[in-house]
Design a protein around this motif. Structure first.
Motif, PDB file in Angstrom:
ATOM      1  N   GLU A  33      -2.609   4.474  -3.726  1.00 24.97           N
ATOM      2  CA  GLU A  33      -1.903   3.195  -3.738  1.00 24.97           C
ATOM      3  C   GLU A  33      -1.459   2.528  -4.950  1.00 24.97           C
ATOM      4  O   GLU A  33      -0.281   2.115  -5.324  1.00 24.97           O
ATOM      5  CB  GLU A  33      -2.864   2.086  -3.140  1.00 24.97           C
ATOM      6  CG  GLU A  33      -2.070   0.653  -2.983  1.00 24.97           C
ATOM      7  CD  GLU A  33      -3.054  -0.513  -2.350  1.00 24.97           C
ATOM      8  OE1 GLU A  33      -2.328  -1.635  -2.148  1.00 24.97           O
ATOM      9  OE2 GLU A  33      -4.368   0.139  -2.627  1.00 24.97           O
ATOM     10  N   VAL A  55      -3.246  -3.758  -7.500  1.00 21.27           N
ATOM     11  CA  VAL A  55      -3.698  -3.533  -6.379  1.00 21.27           C
ATOM     12  C   VAL A  55      -5.248  -3.087  -6.349  1.00 21.27           C
ATOM     13  O   VAL A  55      -5.876  -3.314  -5.079  1.00 21.27           O
ATOM     14  CB  VAL A  55      -2.936  -2.440  -5.592  1.00 21.27           C
ATOM     15  CG1 VAL A  55      -1.350  -2.776  -5.686  1.00 21.27           C
ATOM     16  CG2 VAL A  55      -3.221  -1.055  -6.251  1.00 21.27           C
ATOM     17  N   PRO A 101      -7.957  -6.767  -4.897  1.00 19.20           N
ATOM     18  CA  PRO A 101      -7.027  -7.523  -3.560  1.00 19.20           C
ATOM     19  C   PRO A 101      -6.883  -8.823  -3.763  1.00 19.20           C
ATOM     20  O   PRO A 101      -7.644  -9.691  -4.257  1.00 19.20           O
ATOM     21  CB  PRO A 101      -7.939  -6.895  -2.466  1.00 19.20           C
ATOM     22  CG  PRO A 101      -9.046  -6.102  -2.918  1.00 19.20           C
ATOM     23  CD  PRO A 101      -9.028  -6.240  -4.375  1.00 19.20           C
ATOM     24  N   TYR A 102      -5.587  -9.365  -3.470  1.00 25.23           N
ATOM     25  CA  TYR A 102      -5.091 -10.758  -3.212  1.00 25.23           C
ATOM     26  C   TYR A 102      -5.144 -11.322  -4.558  1.00 25.23           C
ATOM     27  O   TYR A 102      -3.908 -11.933  -4.995  1.00 25.23           O
ATOM     28  CB  TYR A 102      -6.003 -11.595  -2.098  1.00 25.23           C
ATOM     29  CG  TYR A 102      -6.237 -11.028  -0.950  1.00 25.23           C
ATOM     30  CD1 TYR A 102      -5.316 -10.752  -0.173  1.00 25.23           C
ATOM     31  CD2 TYR A 102      -7.698 -10.489  -0.625  1.00 25.23           C
ATOM     32  CE1 TYR A 102      -5.687 -10.369   1.392  1.00 25.23           C
ATOM     33  CE2 TYR A 102      -7.730  -9.850   0.494  1.00 25.23           C
ATOM     34  CZ  TYR A 102      -6.830  -9.685   1.584  1.00 25.23           C
ATOM     35  OH  TYR A 102      -7.158  -9.100   2.500  1.00 25.23           O
ATOM     36  N   GLN A 161       5.593  -6.055  -2.328  1.00 24.22           N
ATOM     37  CA  GLN A 161       4.141  -6.475  -2.109  1.00 24.22           C
ATOM     38  C   GLN A 161       3.967  -6.760  -0.723  1.00 24.22           C
ATOM     39  O   GLN A 161       2.886  -6.391  -0.149  1.00 24.22           O
ATOM     40  CB  GLN A 161       4.145  -7.949  -2.548  1.00 24.22           C
ATOM     41  CG  GLN A 161       4.250  -8.039  -4.174  1.00 24.22           C
ATOM     42  CD  GLN A 161       2.769  -7.396  -4.798  1.00 24.22           C
ATOM     43  OE1 GLN A 161       1.645  -7.272  -4.162  1.00 24.22           O
ATOM     44  NE2 GLN A 161       2.689  -7.213  -6.071  1.00 24.22           N
ATOM     45  N   ASP A 187       3.588  -3.105   0.743  1.00 25.63           N
ATOM     46  CA  ASP A 187       2.032  -2.574   0.114  1.00 25.63           C
ATOM     47  C   ASP A 187       1.108  -3.272   1.089  1.00 25.63           C
ATOM     48  O   ASP A 187       0.221  -2.625   1.601  1.00 25.63           O
ATOM     49  CB  ASP A 187       1.827  -2.867  -1.122  1.00 25.63           C
ATOM     50  CG  ASP A 187       0.488  -2.712  -1.783  1.00 25.63           C
ATOM     51  OD1 ASP A 187       0.011  -1.678  -1.507  1.00 25.63           O
ATOM     52  OD2 ASP A 187      -0.029  -3.597  -2.289  1.00 25.63           O
ATOM     53  N   GLY A 188       1.280  -4.681   1.363  1.00 28.39           N
ATOM     54  CA  GLY A 188       0.189  -5.066   2.208  1.00 28.39           C
ATOM     55  C   GLY A 188       0.081  -4.779   3.568  1.00 28.39           C
ATOM     56  O   GLY A 188      -0.780  -4.825   4.312  1.00 28.39           O
ATOM     57  N   ASN A 189       1.502  -4.608   4.275  1.00 31.13           N
ATOM     58  CA  ASN A 189       1.582  -4.485   5.413  1.00 31.13           C
ATOM     59  C   ASN A 189       1.613  -3.100   6.235  1.00 31.13           C
ATOM     60  O   ASN A 189       1.612  -2.731   7.197  1.00 31.13           O
ATOM     61  CB  ASN A 189       2.658  -5.475   6.333  1.00 31.13           C
ATOM     62  CG  ASN A 189       2.432  -6.838   5.859  1.00 31.13           C
ATOM     63  OD1 ASN A 189       1.662  -7.530   6.629  1.00 31.13           O
ATOM     64  ND2 ASN A 189       2.863  -7.437   4.876  1.00 31.13           N
ATOM     65  N   VAL A 232      -1.163  -0.078   2.924  1.00 29.65           N
ATOM     66  CA  VAL A 232      -2.763  -0.479   2.815  1.00 29.65           C
ATOM     67  C   VAL A 232      -3.346  -0.267   4.317  1.00 29.65           C
ATOM     68  O   VAL A 232      -4.234   0.429   4.231  1.00 29.65           O
ATOM     69  CB  VAL A 232      -2.848  -1.900   2.550  1.00 29.65           C
ATOM     70  CG1 VAL A 232      -4.482  -2.219   2.864  1.00 29.65           C
ATOM     71  CG2 VAL A 232      -2.729  -2.367   0.929  1.00 29.65           C
TER      72      VAL A 232
END
Length: 363
Positions: A219, A250, A253-254, A289, A292-294, A297
């Motif tokens: 990632e 990354v 997280p968050y 972003q 990456d998140g949806n 990951v």
């Protein structure tokens, strides 16, 4: 009060292995708190060894002998390790130095932008408030400049530490891989022969940490590379530095994604102001972003980490507060370890099933 404690003891510490596990956790936490700086290269080498072991196993699965897969994977690790240090970090350092030299100009631009606010919005802000705000910022920046100067003067001893790490970490990775069975065998010899609880936790954590480390490495590489290429294509200044920051963000997280947004927005604003280029950079960064998140990951961690987002945030805040950056870095593996211990911790009605389910996994 004694009755309550006795019931708690009978429920959670009724079996001697649970007492051993409690002692191991306490000793580990104590060593991490007292010797955190000393253990940092060891922990980093363990994470890297997990990554290299995964590459070696993959090479063996395509038909290479074990020794050849080990040599090929370790050679690839050395190439990436020293290639990043000798190729990427000098570029990032130059861009960081350039950004530091541009910082006074950015501060002046902010002051100029703030000075016109009382004329435009006199009903909300006064000239005296702006003067006080600028004076407060200058007071805060003065110690920061002094610390930066002290850091530059003290950088020579730090370079020797970096050089030691550059030699120590590859050596540790080599011996962790080469003597993996010897090391795990020695550790197993220090534990009781009958240890179903420890076997169960070890089996789960070995898989979880391995998948997490490899997934995070992939990632970081993908997000960092895509961000660098996007920023470079758009003509954004300090593309390598910002791409590295976005890639490393990354890991936390968050929180990491939120923090790294600030330098990206500020660099774009000071370079172009509020305009089409500024909005284009923000849109591209937002798309990265979101993907990456949806997309990335879930693909990488669908089986590696099964933690609620609230648990992840709490783990980042807690371990980051206790151990700083290293705590934030290892927040998810530590949270996963806690979850594995809670799931495997024996209780009177479940201990019999745990012992019957234990297999030949080694620790």
């Amino acid at each position: 009060m004694l009755t309550i404690f006795r019931k708690w003891y009978d429920r959670y510490l009724f079996e001697e292995e649970s007492v051993l596990l409690l002692v191991l956790i306490s000793v580990t936490l104590f060593l991490m708190m007292v010797l955190g700086a000393v253990m940092a290269p060891i922990v980093a080498a363990l994470i890297l060894a997990y990554l290299v072991q995964g590459v070696s196993t993959r090479m063996q699965s395509v038909g290479l002998p074990k020794w050849m897969g080990f040599i090929a994977a370790y050679g690839l690790f050395l190439a990436v390790f020293f290639g990043s240090i000798l190729g990427l970090f000098p570029l990032v350092w130059r861009q960081l130095a350039t950004l530091a030299s541009e910082f006074p100009r950015m501060v002046k631009e902010v002051q100029a932008a703030l000075s016109v606010l009382p004329d435009r919005y006199p009903q909300f802000i006064s000239e005296q408030q702006i003067v006080d705000l600028i004076a407060s910022v200058q007071r805060e920046l003065a110690p920061a400049g002094q610390k930066l100067l002290e850091l530059s003067l003290n950088s020579i001893p730090g370079l020797f530490g970096v050089m030691i790490y550059l030699i120590l970490i590859p050596l540790l990775v080599f011996f962790f891989l080469k003597d993996k069975d010897v090391i795990t065998g020695w550790l197993s010899g220090q534990l009781p022969k009958e240890r179903p609880l420890l076997r169960r936790i070890w089996a789960e954590m070995d898989l979880q940490i391995a998948n997490y480390a490899r997934g995070k490495a992939i990632e970081v590489l993908i997000v960092g590379s895509v961000s660098y290429i996007a920023f470079l294509t758009l003509g954004l200044n300090y593309a390598a530095l910002l791409g590295l920051l976005v890639g490393l963000s990354v890991i936390i997280p968050y929180v990491g994604a939120t923090l790294v947004t600030i330098p990206v927005v500020l660099v774009a604003f000071f370079q172009w102001g509020i305009g089409n280029e500024f909005y284009t950079v923000l849109a591209v960064y937002l798309v990265i972003q979101i993907l990456d998140g949806n997309v990335l990951v879930p693909l990488l961690f669908s089986e590696a980490v099964n933690l609620h987002p609230v648990a992840i945030i709490l783990a980042v805040l807690f371990f980051g507060g206790v151990w700083g950056l290293w705590g934030a870095f290892f927040a998810i593996p530590l949270a996963t370890l806690i979850k594995a211990i809670m799931n495997a911790w024996p209780v009177p009605e479940a201990y019999e099933s745990i012992t019957s389910d234990s297999t030949g996994d080694t620790l």
